[in-house]
Design a protein around this motif. Structure first.
Motif, PDB file in Angstrom:
ATOM      1  N   ASP A  50      21.264  39.644  36.213  1.00  0.00           N
ATOM      2  CA  ASP A  50      19.264  40.189  35.970  1.00  0.00           C
ATOM      3  C   ASP A  50      19.142  40.383  34.715  1.00  0.00           C
ATOM      4  O   ASP A  50      17.919  39.974  33.854  1.00  0.00           O
ATOM      5  CB  ASP A  50      19.352  41.926  36.716  1.00  0.00           C
ATOM      6  N   ASN A  51      20.289  41.026  33.947  1.00  0.00           N
ATOM      7  CA  ASN A  51      20.057  41.111  32.043  1.00  0.00           C
ATOM      8  C   ASN A  51      21.314  40.129  31.554  1.00  0.00           C
ATOM      9  O   ASN A  51      20.247  40.247  30.036  1.00  0.00           O
ATOM     10  CB  ASN A  51      20.705  43.100  31.839  1.00  0.00           C
ATOM     11  N   ARG A  52      22.273  40.056  32.369  1.00  0.00           N
ATOM     12  CA  ARG A  52      22.894  38.845  31.594  1.00  0.00           C
ATOM     13  C   ARG A  52      23.670  38.335  32.352  1.00  0.00           C
ATOM     14  O   ARG A  52      24.070  38.955  33.395  1.00  0.00           O
ATOM     15  CB  ARG A  52      23.383  38.811  30.082  1.00  0.00           C
ATOM     16  N   ASP A  53      24.185  36.964  31.777  1.00  0.00           N
ATOM     17  CA  ASP A  53      24.946  36.050  32.454  1.00  0.00           C
ATOM     18  C   ASP A  53      26.697  37.283  32.256  1.00  0.00           C
ATOM     19  O   ASP A  53      27.329  36.784  31.248  1.00  0.00           O
ATOM     20  CB  ASP A  53      25.072  34.982  32.047  1.00  0.00           C
ATOM     21  N   THR A  54      26.873  37.656  32.767  1.00  0.00           N
ATOM     22  CA  THR A  54      28.175  38.756  33.205  1.00  0.00           C
ATOM     23  C   THR A  54      28.665  38.360  34.192  1.00  0.00           C
ATOM     24  O   THR A  54      28.578  39.079  35.387  1.00  0.00           O
ATOM     25  CB  THR A  54      27.464  39.919  32.497  1.00  0.00           C
ATOM     26  N   THR A  55      29.813  38.996  33.965  1.00  0.00           N
ATOM     27  CA  THR A  55      31.271  38.370  35.321  1.00  0.00           C
ATOM     28  C   THR A  55      32.062  39.459  34.880  1.00  0.00           C
ATOM     29  O   THR A  55      32.697  39.612  33.755  1.00  0.00           O
ATOM     30  CB  THR A  55      31.527  37.490  35.566  1.00  0.00           C
ATOM     31  N   THR A  56      32.744  40.329  35.941  1.00  0.00           N
ATOM     32  CA  THR A  56      33.394  41.625  35.985  1.00  0.00           C
ATOM     33  C   THR A  56      34.290  40.910  36.818  1.00  0.00           C
ATOM     34  O   THR A  56      34.714  40.971  38.137  1.00  0.00           O
ATOM     35  CB  THR A  56      32.538  42.744  36.086  1.00  0.00           C
ATOM     36  N   SER A  57      35.459  40.500  36.303  1.00  0.00           N
ATOM     37  CA  SER A  57      37.279  40.142  37.521  1.00  0.00           C
ATOM     38  C   SER A  57      37.983  41.561  37.893  1.00  0.00           C
ATOM     39  O   SER A  57      38.513  41.989  36.602  1.00  0.00           O
ATOM     40  CB  SER A  57      37.610  39.564  37.042  1.00  0.00           C
ATOM     41  N   GLU A  58      38.302  41.968  39.115  1.00  0.00           N
ATOM     42  CA  GLU A  58      38.756  42.600  39.293  1.00  0.00           C
ATOM     43  C   GLU A  58      39.903  42.596  39.634  1.00  0.00           C
ATOM     44  O   GLU A  58      40.194  42.091  40.765  1.00  0.00           O
ATOM     45  CB  GLU A  58      38.367  44.190  40.373  1.00  0.00           C
ATOM     46  N   TRP A  59      41.613  43.295  39.530  1.00  0.00           N
ATOM     47  CA  TRP A  59      42.365  43.086  39.631  1.00  0.00           C
ATOM     48  C   TRP A  59      43.250  44.632  40.008  1.00  0.00           C
ATOM     49  O   TRP A  59      43.173  45.137  39.419  1.00  0.00           O
ATOM     50  CB  TRP A  59      43.302  42.434  38.257  1.00  0.00           C
ATOM     51  N   TRP A  60      44.739  44.118  40.913  1.00  0.00           N
ATOM     52  CA  TRP A  60      45.737  45.256  41.126  1.00  0.00           C
ATOM     53  C   TRP A  60      46.931  45.057  40.888  1.00  0.00           C
ATOM     54  O   TRP A  60      47.182  43.717  41.014  1.00  0.00           O
ATOM     55  CB  TRP A  60      45.070  46.218  42.162  1.00  0.00           C
ATOM     56  N   ILE A  61      47.193  45.927  39.621  1.00  0.00           N
ATOM     57  CA  ILE A  61      48.472  45.357  39.801  1.00  0.00           C
ATOM     58  C   ILE A  61      49.361  46.583  40.604  1.00  0.00           C
ATOM     59  O   ILE A  61      49.162  48.093  40.007  1.00  0.00           O
ATOM     60  CB  ILE A  61      48.962  45.596  38.394  1.00  0.00           C
ATOM     61  N   ASP A  62      50.958  46.659  40.976  1.00  0.00           N
ATOM     62  CA  ASP A  62      52.233  46.924  40.795  1.00  0.00           C
ATOM     63  C   ASP A  62      53.063  47.036  39.922  1.00  0.00           C
ATOM     64  O   ASP A  62      53.596  45.884  39.625  1.00  0.00           O
ATOM     65  CB  ASP A  62      51.915  46.861  42.397  1.00  0.00           C
ATOM     66  N   GLY A  63      53.490  47.770  39.279  1.00  0.00           N
ATOM     67  CA  GLY A  63      54.604  48.205  38.679  1.00  0.00           C
ATOM     68  C   GLY A  63      55.868  49.009  38.603  1.00  0.00           C
ATOM     69  O   GLY A  63      55.538  49.263  39.425  1.00  0.00           O
ATOM     70  N   PRO A  64      56.493  48.859  37.815  1.00  0.00           N
ATOM     71  CA  PRO A  64      58.270  49.205  38.606  1.00  0.00           C
ATOM     72  C   PRO A  64      57.624  51.073  37.904  1.00  0.00           C
ATOM     73  O   PRO A  64      57.062  51.589  37.415  1.00  0.00           O
ATOM     74  CB  PRO A  64      59.229  48.794  36.897  1.00  0.00           C
ATOM     75  N   SER A  65      58.711  51.937  38.431  1.00  0.00           N
ATOM     76  CA  SER A  65      58.552  52.999  38.283  1.00  0.00           C
ATOM     77  C   SER A  65      58.513  53.379  36.733  1.00  0.00           C
ATOM     78  O   SER A  65      58.202  54.856  36.723  1.00  0.00           O
ATOM     79  CB  SER A  65      59.447  53.973  39.145  1.00  0.00           C
ATOM     80  N   ASP A  66      59.225  53.104  36.006  1.00  0.00           N
ATOM     81  CA  ASP A  66      59.564  52.960  34.575  1.00  0.00           C
ATOM     82  C   ASP A  66      58.176  52.889  33.941  1.00  0.00           C
ATOM     83  O   ASP A  66      58.763  53.403  32.345  1.00  0.00           O
ATOM     84  CB  ASP A  66      61.399  52.654  34.286  1.00  0.00           C
ATOM     85  N   MET A  67      57.052  52.761  34.115  1.00  0.00           N
ATOM     86  CA  MET A  67      56.099  51.627  33.213  1.00  0.00           C
ATOM     87  C   MET A  67      55.438  52.956  33.022  1.00  0.00           C
ATOM     88  O   MET A  67      54.766  53.786  33.638  1.00  0.00           O
ATOM     89  CB  MET A  67      55.528  50.900  34.235  1.00  0.00           C
ATOM     90  N   ASP A  68      55.429  52.919  31.653  1.00  0.00           N
ATOM     91  CA  ASP A  68      54.482  54.277  30.572  1.00  0.00           C
ATOM     92  C   ASP A  68      53.547  53.509  30.200  1.00  0.00           C
ATOM     93  O   ASP A  68      53.577  52.507  29.925  1.00  0.00           O
ATOM     94  CB  ASP A  68      55.511  53.908  29.086  1.00  0.00           C
ATOM     95  N   VAL A  69      52.298  54.088  31.305  1.00  0.00           N
ATOM     96  CA  VAL A  69      50.800  53.544  31.285  1.00  0.00           C
ATOM     97  C   VAL A  69      49.711  54.598  31.038  1.00  0.00           C
ATOM     98  O   VAL A  69      50.482  55.335  32.012  1.00  0.00           O
ATOM     99  CB  VAL A  69      50.647  52.261  32.073  1.00  0.00           C
ATOM    100  N   VAL A  70      49.088  54.167  30.437  1.00  0.00           N
ATOM    101  CA  VAL A  70      47.911  55.771  30.601  1.00  0.00           C
ATOM    102  C   VAL A  70      46.357  54.721  30.967  1.00  0.00           C
ATOM    103  O   VAL A  70      46.514  53.846  30.525  1.00  0.00           O
ATOM    104  CB  VAL A  70      47.905  56.608  29.762  1.00  0.00           C
ATOM    105  N   GLU A  71      45.172  55.525  31.257  1.00  0.00           N
ATOM    106  CA  GLU A  71      44.253  54.862  31.285  1.00  0.00           C
ATOM    107  C   GLU A  71      43.498  54.234  30.019  1.00  0.00           C
ATOM    108  O   GLU A  71      43.009  53.911  29.748  1.00  0.00           O
ATOM    109  CB  GLU A  71      43.294  56.081  31.587  1.00  0.00           C
TER     110      GLU A  71
END
Length: 110
Positions: A50-71
């Motif tokens: 409607d507003n522009r030609d935009t595509t959003t693709s979403e994925w899920w990741i499972d990582g190791p318990s020691d993965m240091d990641v924040v939002e």
């Protein structure tokens, strides 16, 4: 996680403010840490025509318990950079130990 189940390497990209430029804008440095043995699967996909030609693709990741990641981090997989959608979830096991980290990522194009 068995290597056949989790064959993806995820690079966590963390931006840190290191100062300001001559116009007062924040200047950042980036650090990258690779986490092998991750699992990635597709999620939803949306198109906004409607507003522009935009595509959003979403994925899920499972990582190791020691993965240091924040939002506020971003991740790279196979050279593609993704935003993290919400806070990563840290899943425990029945023994009480951290079992893995799960997150939703997305790529917006267009």
């Amino acid at each position: 996680m068995p290597a056949s189940w989790a064959p993806v390497t995820v690079t966590v990209v963390r931006r840190t403010v290191t100062g300001t430029d001559e116009r007062g804008n924040d200047v950042y440095s980036e650090t990258e840490v690779d986490y092998p043995d991750c699992h990635m699967q597709p999620g939803s996909r949306e198109e906004d025509l409607d507003n522009r030609d935009t595509t959003t693709s979403e994925w899920w990741i499972d990582g190791p318990s020691d993965m240091d990641v924040v939002e506020t981090d971003e991740v790279k997989v196979a050279g593609v950079r993704y935003e993290i959608d919400g806070k990563p979830k840290r899943w425990g096991s029945p023994t009480g130990r951290l079992a893995h980290v799960e997150m939703t990522i997305r790529e917006v194009s267009g």
